[in-house]
Write a protein that holds these residues in place. Structure first.
Motif, PDB file in Angstrom:
ATOM      1  N   ASN A   2     -15.490  -5.086   2.269  1.00  0.00           N
ATOM      2  CA  ASN A   2     -16.909  -4.922   2.508  1.00  0.00           C
ATOM      3  C   ASN A   2     -17.176  -3.902   3.599  1.00  0.00           C
ATOM      4  OD1 ASN A   2     -16.454  -6.195   4.953  1.00  0.00           O
ATOM      5  ND2 ASN A   2     -17.072  -8.210   4.196  1.00  0.00           N
ATOM      6  N   THR A   6     -14.762  -2.564   6.620  1.00  0.00           N
ATOM      7  CA  THR A   6     -14.329  -1.177   6.553  1.00  0.00           C
ATOM      8  C   THR A   6     -14.693  -0.434   7.825  1.00  0.00           C
ATOM      9  OG1 THR A   6     -14.612  -1.170   4.167  1.00  0.00           O
ATOM     10  CG2 THR A   6     -14.516   0.967   5.251  1.00  0.00           C
ATOM     11  N   GLU A 164      -5.186  -2.133   5.180  1.00  0.00           N
ATOM     12  CA  GLU A 164      -6.471  -2.361   4.520  1.00  0.00           C
ATOM     13  C   GLU A 164      -7.113  -1.057   4.053  1.00  0.00           C
ATOM     14  OE1 GLU A 164      -8.689  -4.394   7.473  1.00  0.00           O
ATOM     15  OE2 GLU A 164      -7.216  -5.996   7.658  1.00  0.00           O
ATOM     16  N   ALA A 167      -5.232   2.319  -0.848  1.00  0.00           N
ATOM     17  CA  ALA A 167      -5.742   1.945  -2.170  1.00  0.00           C
ATOM     18  C   ALA A 167      -4.842   0.854  -2.746  1.00  0.00           C
ATOM     19  CB  ALA A 167      -5.754   3.151  -3.100  1.00  0.00           C
ATOM     20  N   GLU A 173      -5.363  -2.219 -12.025  1.00  0.00           N
ATOM     21  CA  GLU A 173      -6.746  -1.905 -11.704  1.00  0.00           C
ATOM     22  C   GLU A 173      -6.943  -1.833 -10.187  1.00  0.00           C
ATOM     23  OE1 GLU A 173      -9.090  -1.187 -13.927  1.00  0.00           O
ATOM     24  OE2 GLU A 173      -7.731  -1.537 -15.623  1.00  0.00           O
ATOM     25  N   ARG A 174      -7.788  -0.908  -9.738  1.00  0.00           N
ATOM     26  CA  ARG A 174      -8.102  -0.792  -8.320  1.00  0.00           C
ATOM     27  C   ARG A 174      -8.830  -2.046  -7.852  1.00  0.00           C
ATOM     28  NH1 ARG A 174      -9.190   3.658  -4.742  1.00  0.00           N
ATOM     29  NH2 ARG A 174      -9.470   2.716  -2.669  1.00  0.00           N
ATOM     30  N   SER A 175      -8.296  -2.691  -6.828  1.00  0.00           N
ATOM     31  CA  SER A 175      -8.895  -3.919  -6.323  1.00  0.00           C
ATOM     32  C   SER A 175     -10.018  -3.592  -5.342  1.00  0.00           C
ATOM     33  CB  SER A 175      -7.842  -4.782  -5.635  1.00  0.00           C
ATOM     34  OG  SER A 175      -8.437  -5.919  -5.051  1.00  0.00           O
ATOM     35  N   GLN A 176     -11.117  -4.330  -5.484  1.00  0.00           N
ATOM     36  CA  GLN A 176     -12.250  -4.183  -4.576  1.00  0.00           C
ATOM     37  C   GLN A 176     -12.489  -5.463  -3.781  1.00  0.00           C
ATOM     38  OE1 GLN A 176     -13.676  -1.248  -4.176  1.00  0.00           O
ATOM     39  NE2 GLN A 176     -12.454  -0.335  -5.812  1.00  0.00           N
ATOM     40  N   SER A 177     -11.470  -6.305  -3.690  1.00  0.00           N
ATOM     41  CA  SER A 177     -11.614  -7.575  -2.986  1.00  0.00           C
ATOM     42  C   SER A 177     -12.026  -7.341  -1.535  1.00  0.00           C
ATOM     43  CB  SER A 177     -10.292  -8.349  -3.027  1.00  0.00           C
ATOM     44  OG  SER A 177     -10.386  -9.530  -2.273  1.00  0.00           O
ATOM     45  N   GLN A 178     -12.924  -8.184  -1.037  1.00  0.00           N
ATOM     46  CA  GLN A 178     -13.449  -8.041   0.315  1.00  0.00           C
ATOM     47  C   GLN A 178     -12.632  -8.802   1.353  1.00  0.00           C
ATOM     48  OE1 GLN A 178     -17.600  -9.021   0.445  1.00  0.00           O
ATOM     49  NE2 GLN A 178     -18.146  -7.687  -1.263  1.00  0.00           N
TER      50      GLN A 178
END
Length: 317
Positions: A2, A6, A164, A167, A173-178
């Motif tokens: 998130n 970031t 963190e 990538a 698949e590219r992970s977008q986990s927060q």
């Protein structure tokens, strides 16, 4: 990841990089060499952390003390390089200190936000890694801690910041986990490839990283604190079995998973004494000791020396 996390991670990396030019210097307390000078390139000797004063100890495998060194909460050695992760006064403040053979003061000192957890050196001695506990991530509930891992290249001063910021790919698949957390880095011999633990969405993963591409790829679930064998064919790790951890060895080629004869509940990043033997730290009547166990699942644990955070010195390349 998130936006709040970031921003925080990026600010931390910028601060570290900005301070590195100042703090990469000969500074810090001199090593205590009352029993001899640390011989970081002496193959086969054990480097552990003393439980009483958190002092680095170098011993033979039969327990004879050869030397003592700096105060460290976590330490690791390879190819004449010692990385020392030491807590500082105040909450969530630490330093990464790097020593080379024959030097009584750190060659590199880096500030780190968090409390000491794990440390490792690459087989060449060129790369150092650390893990710290920290608080304040936006996804974490009040009172909960997260983990952060970083890597530094001693050859050119490259600071890879937090994992963190790499990538991450899960199932291609590219992970977008927060809520990603990383810990327990272990290096391959090419000074590019490494393995670590990633936790996200309530699961832990073994990830393989590439420093050249700054990418991480998930390989397997339920793997924590990996340790790559000298022949780079297997990984020793702790696996959650019910409500406790159990040491296992994973064959990277076949996927075969072998439980070791260590007792349940070992909470350590294991180290390899050689291709057939795994070492780990475990408390016995309130004191930490280093034990060994065969890597093929046979035999029984053997107590070696008092101390924690064991690694094995290797020759300078």
């Amino acid at each position: 990841m998130n936006a709040i996390r970031t921003a925080g991670a990026t600010a931390l990396v910028v601060a570290l990089l900005g301070s590195a030019a100042v703090t990469v210097a000969w500074r810090g307390a001199a090593a205590d060499t009352s029993t001899g000078e640390l011989r970081l390139g002496a193959p086969g000797t054990l480097v552990t952390v003393d439980a009483k004063g958190h002092r680095v100890r170098q011993t033979t495998r039969d327990g004879k003390e050869l030397a003592t060194g700096p105060d460290c909460r976590r330490a690791a050695v390879a190819a004449g390089t010692l990385v020392c992760l030491q807590g500082l006064p105040g909450p969530f403040s630490s330093e990464v200190r790097v020593y080379r053979s024959g030097k009584a003061e750190p060659e590199v000192t880096l500030p780190v936000w968090g409390n000491p957890s794990r440390a490792r050196v690459s087989p060449s001695g060129h790369l150092v890694a650390w893990t710290v506990f920290r608080s304040g991530d936006s996804y974490a509930a009040s009172g909960q801690f997260s983990t952060t891992a970083g890597i530094y290249d001693l050859r050119d001063g490259s600071h890879y910041g937090s994992l963190e910021d790499f990538a991450v790919f899960v199932d291609g698949e590219r992970s977008q986990s927060q809520d990603m957390n990383f810990w327990g880095v272990t290096f391959a011999g090419d000074d590019r490839t490494f393995y670590a633990t990633m936790a996200a969405n309530g699961r832990t993963h073994l990830v393989r990283g590439d420093l050249s591409t700054r990418e991480l790829r998930a390989l397997r679930t339920n793997v924590e604190c990996p340790s790559l064998s000298p022949d780079e064919q297997r990984i020793a790790y702790k696996k959650k079995v019910g409500d406790h951890w159990q040491l296992h060895v994973l064959d990277l080629g076949t996927g075969a998973d072998t439980p070791l004869a260590a007792p349940a509940g070992v909470d350590d990043q294991a180290a390899w004494l050689d291709n057939g033997t795994v070492a780990y730290g475990r408390a016995d009547h309130g004191k930490p000791f280093v034990y060994t166990v065969p890597a093929d699942g046979s035999g029984e644990p053997v107590k070696l020396v008092e101390g924690s955070s064991p690694t094995v010195a290797t020759a300078v390349r």
